[in-house]
Design a protein around this motif. Structure first.
Motif, mmCIF file in Angstrom:
data_model
loop_
_atom_site.group_PDB
_atom_site.id
_atom_site.type_symbol
_atom_site.label_atom_id
_atom_site.label_comp_id
_atom_site.label_asym_id
_atom_site.label_seq_id
_atom_site.Cartn_x
_atom_site.Cartn_y
_atom_site.Cartn_z
ATOM 1 N N LEU A 146 35.982 -14.085 33.890
ATOM 2 C CA LEU A 146 37.313 -13.624 34.295
ATOM 3 C C LEU A 146 37.228 -12.546 35.374
ATOM 4 C CD1 LEU A 146 39.074 -13.409 30.800
ATOM 5 C CD2 LEU A 146 39.469 -15.121 32.585
ATOM 6 N N LEU A 147 36.196 -11.703 35.288
ATOM 7 C CA LEU A 147 36.073 -10.590 36.231
ATOM 8 C C LEU A 147 35.296 -10.953 37.492
ATOM 9 C CD1 LEU A 147 35.284 -7.628 33.789
ATOM 10 C CD2 LEU A 147 37.486 -8.252 34.808
ATOM 11 N N ALA A 148 34.629 -12.108 37.490
ATOM 12 C CA ALA A 148 33.773 -12.480 38.621
ATOM 13 C C ALA A 148 34.479 -12.427 39.978
ATOM 14 C CB ALA A 148 33.180 -13.871 38.386
ATOM 15 N N PRO A 149 35.731 -12.906 40.090
ATOM 16 C CA PRO A 149 36.383 -12.836 41.403
ATOM 17 C C PRO A 149 36.610 -11.412 41.898
ATOM 18 C CG PRO A 149 37.508 -14.399 39.969
ATOM 19 C CD PRO A 149 36.563 -13.623 39.104
ATOM 20 N N TYR A 150 36.583 -10.447 40.983
ATOM 21 C CA TYR A 150 36.901 -9.065 41.369
ATOM 22 C C TYR A 150 35.666 -8.157 41.404
ATOM 23 C CZ TYR A 150 41.297 -11.034 39.711
ATOM 24 O OH TYR A 150 42.362 -11.859 39.488
ATOM 25 N N LEU A 151 34.641 -8.495 40.587
ATOM 26 C CA LEU A 151 33.500 -7.589 40.460
ATOM 27 C C LEU A 151 32.199 -8.154 41.013
ATOM 28 C CD1 LEU A 151 34.001 -6.114 36.868
ATOM 29 C CD2 LEU A 151 34.640 -5.110 39.056
#
Length: 250
Positions: free
Chosen positions: A217-222
């Motif tokens: 879930l966080l991959a696109p942002y982190l």
């Protein structure tokens, strides 16, 4: 780590078990494999729903890995503790250096790479050189999975970058599918044979699976350069701590 990059979960899971719980590498390896396998399977299912898993390639790599993994398990229970720790630390350091150097870089494909996507069908174009490259990748990843309790993503992801022209999201999802096949079969066999402590393995695997979902879930942002370098530093520190605990250093 698996959710963000598709690789590296095993090289962090095993030091956590060894340094945090005081387990030996042969005892920690099957527990790490179960955790990696369960979390990777969730990531692979998400990729299948999106239609980005190259399941034929994953099947070939995974089958070759399943064949060689028992040899790695056999070796792990016969090698002395210090050489095994040195081997793991060397792999850990190599992964960390590659992660640092690859931070922010754009994947480069061989021209022509052995496994290319067919524009009309959207599938990989299979050739003998493509099958050979993927099979050898699986054999090496499986051997290291059984020997060191790692998923092999640090072998699979660079190999897929080198041998295919897959986009990064498809590459990561395919890597997770392979890792889930090899790790679940090998880790499950070890658990059934009494080589893994279920009281430790099940909650550890549950935590890893939760982390995988959060990471995806966080991959696109982190999934940026700073985070990748931070993981590289963490891996080097873990390798150093493992050598100290094994009385190789200090």
């Amino acid at each position: 780590m698996l959710g963000l990059t598709g690789a590296g979960g095993g090289v962090l899971a095993l030091p956590l078990l060894v340094l945090g719980l005081g387990l030996s590498i042969p005892s920690a390896a099957p527990i790490a494999l179960l955790a990696i396998g369960l979390s990777s399977a969730i990531g692979a299912l998400l990729g299948l729903r999106q239609g980005i898993v190259r399941y034929r390639a994953a099947g070939l790599i995974g089958a070759c890995g399943i064949v060689t993994a028992p040899l790695g398990v056999w070796l792990s229970h016969r090698l002395p503790a210090v050489p095994l720790a040195v081997c793991f630390a060397a792999v850990q350091a190599w992964v960390s250096v590659r992660l640092w150097r690859g931070a922010g870089s754009v994947p480069r494909f061989q021209s022509p790479c052995p496994c290319r996507l067919d524009a009309s069908s959207g599938r990989l174009h299979w050739t003998p050189s493509c099958a050979k490259a993927l099979a050898s990748t699986g054999a090496l990843a499986g051997l290291l999975s059984g020997l060191l309790g790692v998923g092999g993503g640090f072998v699979i992801v660079p190999a897929l970058k080198r041998y295919t022209d897959l986009q990064m999201n498809s590459l990561v999802a395919t890597s997770l599918a392979v890792i889930s096949l090899v790790a679940l079969v090998t880790g499950g066999a070890n658990l059934a044979a009494g080589l893994a402590n279920a009281e430790v393995a099940l909650p550890f695997a549950g935590g890893a699976a939760t982390g995988l979902v959060i990471g995806r879930l966080l991959a696109p942002y982190l999934g940026g350069v700073v985070l990748q370098k931070a993981f590289a530093i963490m891996g080097l520190l873990a390798a150093f701590a493992l050598l100290v605990r094994s009385h190789v250093l200090g």
